[in-house]
Structures are given as structure tokens and as C-alpha cells.
Design an enzyme around this catalytic site. Structure first.
Site, PDB file in Angstrom:
ATOM      1  N   LYS A  30       2.786  16.501   2.433  1.00  0.00           N
ATOM      2  CA  LYS A  30       3.543  15.256   2.598  1.00  0.00           C
ATOM      3  C   LYS A  30       2.780  14.077   1.999  1.00  0.00           C
ATOM      4  O   LYS A  30       1.571  14.132   1.791  1.00  0.00           O
ATOM      5  CB  LYS A  30       3.823  15.000   4.079  1.00  0.00           C
ATOM      6  CG  LYS A  30       2.583  14.756   4.932  1.00  0.00           C
ATOM      7  CD  LYS A  30       2.962  14.516   6.382  1.00  0.00           C
ATOM      8  CE  LYS A  30       1.707  14.247   7.234  1.00  0.00           C
ATOM      9  NZ  LYS A  30       2.053  13.945   8.632  1.00  0.00           N
ATOM     10  N   TYR A 252     -15.111 -14.772  -3.021  1.00  0.00           N
ATOM     11  CA  TYR A 252     -14.317 -15.870  -2.480  1.00  0.00           C
ATOM     12  C   TYR A 252     -14.972 -16.496  -1.246  1.00  0.00           C
ATOM     13  O   TYR A 252     -15.733 -15.840  -0.531  1.00  0.00           O
ATOM     14  CB  TYR A 252     -12.924 -15.358  -2.094  1.00  0.00           C
ATOM     15  CG  TYR A 252     -12.059 -15.009  -3.280  1.00  0.00           C
ATOM     16  CD1 TYR A 252     -11.475 -15.988  -4.058  1.00  0.00           C
ATOM     17  CD2 TYR A 252     -11.811 -13.668  -3.613  1.00  0.00           C
ATOM     18  CE1 TYR A 252     -10.671 -15.673  -5.145  1.00  0.00           C
ATOM     19  CE2 TYR A 252     -11.006 -13.338  -4.686  1.00  0.00           C
ATOM     20  CZ  TYR A 252     -10.440 -14.352  -5.452  1.00  0.00           C
ATOM     21  OH  TYR A 252      -9.660 -14.027  -6.521  1.00  0.00           O
ATOM     22  N   MET A 301      -8.945  -8.477  -5.080  1.00  0.00           N
ATOM     23  CA  MET A 301      -7.768  -7.650  -5.324  1.00  0.00           C
ATOM     24  C   MET A 301      -8.081  -6.472  -6.244  1.00  0.00           C
ATOM     25  O   MET A 301      -7.646  -5.340  -6.000  1.00  0.00           O
ATOM     26  CB  MET A 301      -6.627  -8.480  -5.915  1.00  0.00           C
ATOM     27  CG  MET A 301      -5.357  -7.671  -6.143  1.00  0.00           C
ATOM     28  SD  MET A 301      -3.975  -8.636  -6.795  1.00  0.00           S
ATOM     29  CE  MET A 301      -3.486  -9.567  -5.345  1.00  0.00           C
TER      30      MET A 301
END
Length: 367
Positions: A30, A252, A301
Site C-alpha cells: 500500500k 532562516y 524547503m
């Protein structure tokens, strides 16, 4: 290729053979084979003779059917009503776990309902999906009146390492199957064990089959080590090196001020590629040239920053291991689970599908 997931075919086969010595199995593939790619994993399992597979959704079942015509496929989650006729045509088997669902399926398929292969799920204590034991007499009536094709009856253990609760679930499951026998309901087989119960009880509660997913892929199913072969490695490359002075900030925000002059290596993997932000300030590290490179700063990111100050001869495009071995050091899924406060399945299923999966012949994780 800057980032890749490597899958060790040899170790998957070793795990599979070990499991087969314990139980007949339904291979759980799955969620794109736990994020490893059905197109990568299924040929390995098929070539080893496995012919029964379990998936979460219809789309996965349909993909498998296009690959192989001679296999059985169970959908463990809800199958949408508009897919039922296609399921009948393609001989895809579905799970049924509530009266409302069952009545809908009968209404939609009408005279064709006996042609649909059904796996009846019972709730024995997890309280997620499944008929309750009190519903069994009515369920038996519906099965008989509609001549339903019941492939199996099954349930799911909520916590295999809680022996007392597991025993209660198993007792309830056996009571349910006794009720089915009393009402003369015929079905193909029974199954309740997944990877954790299989290894916790070493076959005691296997019934006819066990549903095994994570153990095939080398994910440890219990809190203790079961000795499964590790099958997955995640690698990236150094794309930049910055020498940053003491007192300056990295990444950041203003929470990442350096306390010493630091050589910083940047790799092109961040939270969009599956690096979980929970690893920040948790002692997490990657491996470069057999040495630990601590994660520093906020996860970006598409990038991650590493302290490479203590590692000699780090160059542009050098390999960085995020899961696996480098020299005498290694990072395991248990390590990452600790850093992220999550489970192994969560880690590997979140690795972006845009990162290439590569099947290797066995050179990874050699002892």
C-alpha cells in the site's frame, strides 16, 4: 542525480524468505509500496513467487492488475462506488467493514454482487474499521441472502506488544469466527497478524495468512530488534560549502547563531523532499566520508545545512548519507524516528516521489 533512494533487492529477498518460513503471507504494498515505488518492489516479490497483495486504494490495485493478471489483490481501504463494476471486471477484491458500506455495494451492483470478491473486516478492539461482534448475526443473514463471495474474514491488532489487549482481541476474533461457523457462513481464510504480531508471537496467531509490509522492507516492527535486513538508503550531494564566522546566523530566523567558526555544507534536500522539520536541534546528523555532520539551522524547503567543520576533504558533489552506512558509521530508521518523534513508516512514505528510487543488487548495508 543529486538525491536518490537506494533499495537493496538482495536484502528484501532475505527478509521475504525469513517471513515465508514463519507464515503464508499477503504482501502489503500500500501507499506505493511504503513510498519505495510499486514498480520497483512488485517485480522483486513477484519473481520470488508471491501472488497475493494488499493495497490501500483502488488506483494502486488497478496499477498492479495492469502489471500482472495472475495475482490476487485486496483493497484495504474504502472502494468508491463508481469503481465497483471495474473491480468486478478486473477481479480486484475489496474490504467491507460497515453495514452502510455493504448496503451501498449491494444496491449498486445488484445481481452482480456475488461476483465481487469481499474481505469482511471485524472490529476486535482497534475501533477504526470493522463490524462489531453484535452485528455478526445480521451480517450473516445479508451474506446468505445475497450469496456474497467472502474471500476472507480479518481484523487488525492495535498494539502487538500489549499482550493482555492482544489476547482480548484474538479471543473476540475467534468468537466471531465461531459465530460465522454457527450460521454456516463459508469463507476462504482468516488473517489478523501484521508484521508486529508476526514477530512478537512468532507464528502463534498467524491463522491462514499474515499481512506483511514493513518487515519485508526492513522496517523494525517492534521496539526490540528483530534482526531484519536493512533495505533502504537515502543519499544526497554537497552543492555548496560556506565558511561562516562565529556570531553570524545561518538559515532562516535569528535562532541559529553560530558559537564558533563553522564550515557549512549544503545539500539539496529539505522538507519538500521529505526531511522532517522535527529534526532541528535534536542531535540529528548526516554522514560524509564516514564522519558525522550535524544538522544545523532551520530545515529549508529544498535544502539542509550541515556542520562539516570536523570532516576533512569535503568537496563539491561529495556523497552525503541521510539513511544508511558510510564507513563505520550508520544512520538507521530508528535513529531518524528518535529525532523526529515519529514512526519509520511515516519517514519513508514522506520522501518525495520526485526523488529517484534505484534498485541495487545488494551492495548496501553489507555486514
Amino acid at each position: 542525480m543529486l538525491n536518490c533512494v537506494k533499495i537493496n533487492r538482495e536484502n528484501i529477498i532475505k527478509n521475504l524468505k525469513r517471513i515465508r518460513n514463519m507464515t503464508p503471507l499477503i504482501c502489503v504494498v500500500k501507499d506505493d509500496a511504503y513510498g519505495l515505488g510499486i514498480e520497483n518492489i512488485l517485480p522483486v516479490l513477484y519473481n520470488e513467487g508471491e501472488r497475493y497483495y494488499a493495497v490501500a486504494f483502488f488506483e494502486e490495485a488497478s496499477e498492479i492488475r495492469k502489471m500482472y493478471e495472475d495475482v490476487n489483490i485486496i483493497i484495504l481501504n474504502y472502494t468508491e462506488e463508481e469503481k465497483l463494476h471495474e473491480a468486478v471486471k478486473d477481479k480486484i477484491e475489496v474490504s467491507v467493514f460497515s453495514m452502510l458500506q455493504l448496503h451501498r455495494y449491494i444496491e449498486i451492483l445488484g445481481d452482480k454482487i456475488p461476483e465481487l470478491g469481499i474481505h469482511i473486516k471485524f472490529n476486535t478492539g482497534m475501533n477504526r474499521l470493522g463490524f462489531d461482534i453484535e452485528e455478526t448475526p445480521e451480517l450473516c443473514r445479508i451474506i446468505s441472502e445475497n450469496n456474497l463471495q467472502v474471500k476472507s474474514v480479518f481484523s487488525h491488532i492495535s498494539n502487538s506488544e500489549n499482550i493482555e489487549n492482544t489476547e482480548k482481541q484474538l479471543e473476540k476474533f475467534e468468537n466471531i469466527t465461531n459465530l460465522l461457523k454457527k450460521h454456516e457462513i463459508n469463507y476462504g481464510f482468516r488473517h489478523i497478524s501484521a508484521s508486529p504480531a508476526l514477530f512478537q508471537y512468532t507464528g502463534k496467531y498467524n491463522f491462514d495468512f499474515s499481512r506483511v509490509g514493513m518487515a519485508i522492507y526492513g522496517l523494525e516492527p517492534l521496539s526490540k530488534d528483530t534482526g531484519l535486513e536493512k533495505c533502504i538508503s537515502i543519499e544526497s550531494k554537497i552543492i555548496n560549502i560556506k565558511n561562516v564566522k562565529k556570531g553570524e546566523y545561518i538559515s532562516y530566523g535569528e535562532n541559529n547563531r553560530l558559537e564558533k567558526d563553522t564550515a557549512v555544507g549544503i545539500i539539496p534536500m529539505g522538507y519538500a523532499q521529505g526531511i522532517q522539520m522535527q529534526i532541528e536541534n535534536k542531535g540529528a546528523y548526516a554522514l560524509i566520508n564516514g564522519k558525522k555532520a550535524p544538522v544545523i539551522g532551520e530545515v529549508c524547503m529544498d535544502m539542509l545545512l550541515l556542520d562539516i567543520s570536523g570532516i576533512e576533504n569535503v568537496n563539491l558533489l561529495d556523497s552525503v548519507v541521510l539513511l544508511g552506512k558510510s564507513g563505520n558509521e550508520e544512520i538507521t530508521l530508528r535513529d531518524i524516528s528518535k529525532w523526529t518523534s515519529t514512526i519509520q513508516d511515516d519517514i519513508i512514505t514522506k520522501i518525495s516521489k520526485k526523488i529517484k528510487r534505484i534498485i541495487t543488487q545488494g551492495e548496501l548495508w553489507k555486514k
